[in-house]
Design a protein around this motif. Structure first.
Motif, PDB file in Angstrom:
ATOM      1  N   ASP A   1       0.834  -1.201   0.000  1.00 17.38           N
ATOM      2  CA  ASP A   1       0.000   0.000   0.000  1.00 17.38           C
ATOM      3  C   ASP A   1       0.872   1.256   0.000  1.00 17.38           C
ATOM      4  O   ASP A   1       2.058   1.223   0.354  1.00 17.38           O
ATOM      5  CB  ASP A   1      -0.897   0.041   1.235  1.00 17.38           C
ATOM      6  CG  ASP A   1      -2.142  -0.822   1.085  1.00 17.38           C
ATOM      7  OD1 ASP A   1      -2.336  -1.396  -0.006  1.00 17.38           O
ATOM      8  OD2 ASP A   1      -2.897  -0.936   2.071  1.00 17.38           O
ATOM      9  N   THR A   2       0.264   2.357  -0.340  1.00 16.61           N
ATOM     10  CA  THR A   2       0.948   3.642  -0.250  1.00 16.61           C
ATOM     11  C   THR A   2       0.595   4.330   1.061  1.00 16.61           C
ATOM     12  O   THR A   2      -0.519   4.177   1.569  1.00 16.61           O
ATOM     13  CB  THR A   2       0.585   4.559  -1.429  1.00 16.61           C
ATOM     14  OG1 THR A   2       1.383   5.760  -1.352  1.00 16.61           O
ATOM     15  CG2 THR A   2      -0.895   4.922  -1.440  1.00 16.61           C
ATOM     16  N   ILE A   3       1.539   5.058   1.607  1.00 17.62           N
ATOM     17  CA  ILE A   3       1.257   5.923   2.749  1.00 17.62           C
ATOM     18  C   ILE A   3       1.140   7.381   2.296  1.00 17.62           C
ATOM     19  O   ILE A   3       0.876   8.262   3.107  1.00 17.62           O
ATOM     20  CB  ILE A   3       2.308   5.788   3.869  1.00 17.62           C
ATOM     21  CG1 ILE A   3       3.706   6.220   3.395  1.00 17.62           C
ATOM     22  CG2 ILE A   3       2.353   4.357   4.395  1.00 17.62           C
ATOM     23  CD1 ILE A   3       4.732   6.277   4.524  1.00 17.62           C
TER      24      ILE A   3
ATOM     25  N   SER B   1      15.267   4.269 -10.296  1.00 17.49           N
ATOM     26  CA  SER B   1      15.148   3.054 -11.102  1.00 17.49           C
ATOM     27  C   SER B   1      14.256   3.329 -12.305  1.00 17.49           C
ATOM     28  O   SER B   1      13.197   3.956 -12.193  1.00 17.49           O
ATOM     29  CB  SER B   1      14.543   1.921 -10.266  1.00 17.49           C
ATOM     30  OG  SER B   1      14.287   0.793 -11.085  1.00 17.49           O
ATOM     31  N   ASN B   2      14.705   2.823 -13.456  1.00 13.13           N
ATOM     32  CA  ASN B   2      13.911   2.887 -14.678  1.00 13.13           C
ATOM     33  C   ASN B   2      13.381   1.512 -15.066  1.00 13.13           C
ATOM     34  O   ASN B   2      12.929   1.308 -16.189  1.00 13.13           O
ATOM     35  CB  ASN B   2      14.756   3.455 -15.826  1.00 13.13           C
ATOM     36  CG  ASN B   2      14.992   4.954 -15.668  1.00 13.13           C
ATOM     37  OD1 ASN B   2      14.069   5.747 -15.830  1.00 13.13           O
ATOM     38  ND2 ASN B   2      16.226   5.326 -15.346  1.00 13.13           N
ATOM     39  N   ASP B   3      13.439   0.578 -14.133  1.00  7.55           N
ATOM     40  CA  ASP B   3      13.005  -0.801 -14.377  1.00  7.55           C
ATOM     41  C   ASP B   3      11.470  -0.836 -14.448  1.00  7.55           C
ATOM     42  O   ASP B   3      10.786  -0.760 -13.434  1.00  7.55           O
ATOM     43  CB  ASP B   3      13.514  -1.696 -13.246  1.00  7.55           C
ATOM     44  CG  ASP B   3      13.261  -3.169 -13.491  1.00  7.55           C
ATOM     45  OD1 ASP B   3      12.302  -3.507 -14.209  1.00  7.55           O
ATOM     46  OD2 ASP B   3      14.016  -3.995 -12.944  1.00  7.55           O
ATOM     47  N   LYS B   4      10.945  -0.963 -15.664  1.00  4.91           N
ATOM     48  CA  LYS B   4       9.493  -0.921 -15.854  1.00  4.91           C
ATOM     49  C   LYS B   4       8.816  -2.141 -15.243  1.00  4.91           C
ATOM     50  O   LYS B   4       7.686  -2.048 -14.740  1.00  4.91           O
ATOM     51  CB  LYS B   4       9.163  -0.805 -17.337  1.00  4.91           C
ATOM     52  CG  LYS B   4       9.587   0.531 -17.949  1.00  4.91           C
ATOM     53  CD  LYS B   4       9.177   0.630 -19.402  1.00  4.91           C
ATOM     54  CE  LYS B   4       9.578   1.997 -19.975  1.00  4.91           C
ATOM     55  NZ  LYS B   4       9.197   2.132 -21.410  1.00  4.91           N
TER      56      LYS B   4
ATOM     57  N   ARG C   1       5.419  -4.134 -10.915  1.00  7.05           N
ATOM     58  CA  ARG C   1       5.262  -5.045  -9.781  1.00  7.05           C
ATOM     59  C   ARG C   1       4.927  -4.275  -8.492  1.00  7.05           C
ATOM     60  O   ARG C   1       4.225  -4.783  -7.626  1.00  7.05           O
ATOM     61  CB  ARG C   1       6.554  -5.846  -9.613  1.00  7.05           C
ATOM     62  CG  ARG C   1       6.467  -6.964  -8.596  1.00  7.05           C
ATOM     63  CD  ARG C   1       7.665  -7.898  -8.700  1.00  7.05           C
ATOM     64  NE  ARG C   1       8.930  -7.234  -8.463  1.00  7.05           N
ATOM     65  CZ  ARG C   1       9.862  -7.032  -9.387  1.00  7.05           C
ATOM     66  NH1 ARG C   1       9.688  -7.441 -10.642  1.00  7.05           N
ATOM     67  NH2 ARG C   1      10.996  -6.410  -9.091  1.00  7.05           N
ATOM     68  N   ASN C   2       5.436  -3.036  -8.399  1.00  6.51           N
ATOM     69  CA  ASN C   2       5.207  -2.230  -7.192  1.00  6.51           C
ATOM     70  C   ASN C   2       4.111  -1.182  -7.377  1.00  6.51           C
ATOM     71  O   ASN C   2       3.916  -0.339  -6.506  1.00  6.51           O
ATOM     72  CB  ASN C   2       6.514  -1.538  -6.784  1.00  6.51           C
ATOM     73  CG  ASN C   2       7.525  -2.495  -6.184  1.00  6.51           C
ATOM     74  OD1 ASN C   2       7.376  -2.919  -5.048  1.00  6.51           O
ATOM     75  ND2 ASN C   2       8.549  -2.848  -6.950  1.00  6.51           N
ATOM     76  N   ASN C   3       3.414  -1.254  -8.543  1.00  8.96           N
ATOM     77  CA  ASN C   3       2.281  -0.380  -8.808  1.00  8.96           C
ATOM     78  C   ASN C   3       2.667   1.098  -8.820  1.00  8.96           C
ATOM     79  O   ASN C   3       1.959   1.951  -8.287  1.00  8.96           O
ATOM     80  CB  ASN C   3       1.172  -0.629  -7.775  1.00  8.96           C
ATOM     81  CG  ASN C   3      -0.178  -0.116  -8.241  1.00  8.96           C
ATOM     82  OD1 ASN C   3      -0.423  -0.006  -9.446  1.00  8.96           O
ATOM     83  ND2 ASN C   3      -1.044   0.219  -7.298  1.00  8.96           N
ATOM     84  N   VAL C   4       3.821   1.397  -9.433  1.00  7.72           N
ATOM     85  CA  VAL C   4       4.255   2.774  -9.633  1.00  7.72           C
ATOM     86  C   VAL C   4       4.672   2.945 -11.084  1.00  7.72           C
ATOM     87  O   VAL C   4       4.796   1.974 -11.841  1.00  7.72           O
ATOM     88  CB  VAL C   4       5.432   3.159  -8.698  1.00  7.72           C
ATOM     89  CG1 VAL C   4       5.008   3.125  -7.244  1.00  7.72           C
ATOM     90  CG2 VAL C   4       6.642   2.260  -8.932  1.00  7.72           C
ATOM     91  N   GLN C   5       4.909   4.178 -11.478  1.00 10.19           N
ATOM     92  CA  GLN C   5       5.392   4.481 -12.816  1.00 10.19           C
ATOM     93  C   GLN C   5       6.895   4.689 -12.789  1.00 10.19           C
ATOM     94  O   GLN C   5       7.430   5.271 -11.834  1.00 10.19           O
ATOM     95  CB  GLN C   5       4.712   5.748 -13.360  1.00 10.19           C
ATOM     96  CG  GLN C   5       3.205   5.618 -13.548  1.00 10.19           C
ATOM     97  CD  GLN C   5       2.846   4.683 -14.683  1.00 10.19           C
ATOM     98  OE1 GLN C   5       3.499   4.678 -15.731  1.00 10.19           O
ATOM     99  NE2 GLN C   5       1.806   3.884 -14.486  1.00 10.19           N
ATOM    100  N   ALA C   6       7.603   4.202 -13.808  1.00 11.80           N
ATOM    101  CA  ALA C   6       9.034   4.471 -13.937  1.00 11.80           C
ATOM    102  C   ALA C   6       9.221   5.856 -14.575  1.00 11.80           C
ATOM    103  O   ALA C   6       8.417   6.241 -15.437  1.00 11.80           O
ATOM    104  CB  ALA C   6       9.697   3.395 -14.776  1.00 11.80           C
TER     105      ALA C   6
END
Length: 287
Positions: A113-115, A257-260, A265-270
């Motif tokens: 989750d995000t905080i 990190s630019n690892d798409k 996998r972590n639900n974020v944008q590169a």
């Protein structure tokens, strides 16, 4: 006994002699000795002593449900860090101060989750493991997290701007002792300066700034709870923290990190920032 500057400390110490609790008796005895020695050495005027009492009164009056000015006083005098250092246990992650902003309960959150409830800054993933001193993972360990936002404010400081619980989360590690959550990189920030502690810092020419960091309290059955920070490498004020809390082992790189695939996998944008580290707890039997 005639009460004078030579007999005063002993008279007060004698008054505590029948204190049933031996530890309390020892603490009061030492406090009396050192406080009286300080007064004899510095010889404050009556006006100066009244001002000192007034300062401590103001510190108490500044405390609220969301602000702890006495913790702040302990912090800026280095006492909080000294107590933490004296109570550290070998083999575990180094501890550091609680700080004055652990004033509200962190909301329960699921791993991943995000905080960050505002979502206005560069995304960041924080991950790691909770381990014992033998390197074994500690499943279902409680990981309590709180931090300021990218502008240097905690939710309790800006209730009209940040939603309650922003920057806070209570997580539990998985079966391999792992934790992870999404957040933003916190900013360096000044401790509150609108009260008596701020006036103290101004009077002594000290800056009020803390380097960027994330707070953690980690608990697991059979282990000593850990209160610590993770400091953002490269942050200003790492070498002059206003509360003396920085330890080299707690400085962590928040790398870009630019690892798409990892981003997905972590639900974020590169691109995104990523910090990874372990938190090690000592066993209660090791104390």
């Amino acid at each position: 006994m005639d009460f004078n500057e030579h007999t005063a400390a002993q008279a007060v110490q004698d008054s505590f002699r029948n204190t049933p609790d031996a530890r309390l008796r020892d603490l009061l005895d030492a406090l009396t000795r050192h406080l009286h020695a300080f007064v004899r050495e510095t010889k404050p005027s009556i006006k100066e002593w009244e001002e000192a009492i007034g300062f401590l009164t103001a510190v108490g009056q500044a405390c609220t449900d969301t602000r702890q000015e006495f913790v702040l006083l302990s912090d800026v005098l280095g006492v909080s860090m000294l107590v933490e250092t004296l109570n550290e246990h070998e083999g575990g992650t180094e501890s550091t101060v609680l700080g004055p902003f652990h004033m509200v309960e962190s909301p329960q959150r699921a791993l991943g989750d995000t905080i960050d409830l505002v979502g206005e800054a560069e995304p960041c993933v924080v991950s790691g493991r909770v381990l014992d001193t033998d390197g074994a993972p500690l499943p279902n360990a409680e990981v309590d997290v709180w931090q300021c936002d990218e502008n240097g404010f905690y939710d309790v400081q800006r209730p009209g701007v940040q939603p309650a619980g922003n920057g806070r989360g209570l997580f539990h590690t998985d079966t391999e002792g792992r934790f992870n959550f999404r957040t933003v990189i916190p900013s360096h920030y000044p401790i509150p300066t609108d009260g008596p502690i701020g006036r103290l810092l101004e009077a002594t020419g000290r800056h009020p700034y803390r380097p960027a960091h994330i707070h953690f309290i980690v608990r697991a059955d059979g282990h000593t709870p850990l209160t610590t920070h993770v400091f953002v490498a490269g942050s200003p004020y790492l070498d002059s923290d206003a509360v003396f809390a920085v330890k080299q082992s707690l400085i962590v790189d928040f790398t870009e990190s630019n690892d798409k695939e990892a981003a997905s996998r972590n639900n974020v944008q590169a691109p995104f920032r990523h910090a990874e580290f372990d938190l090690v707890l000592s066993r209660e039997a090791d104390r």
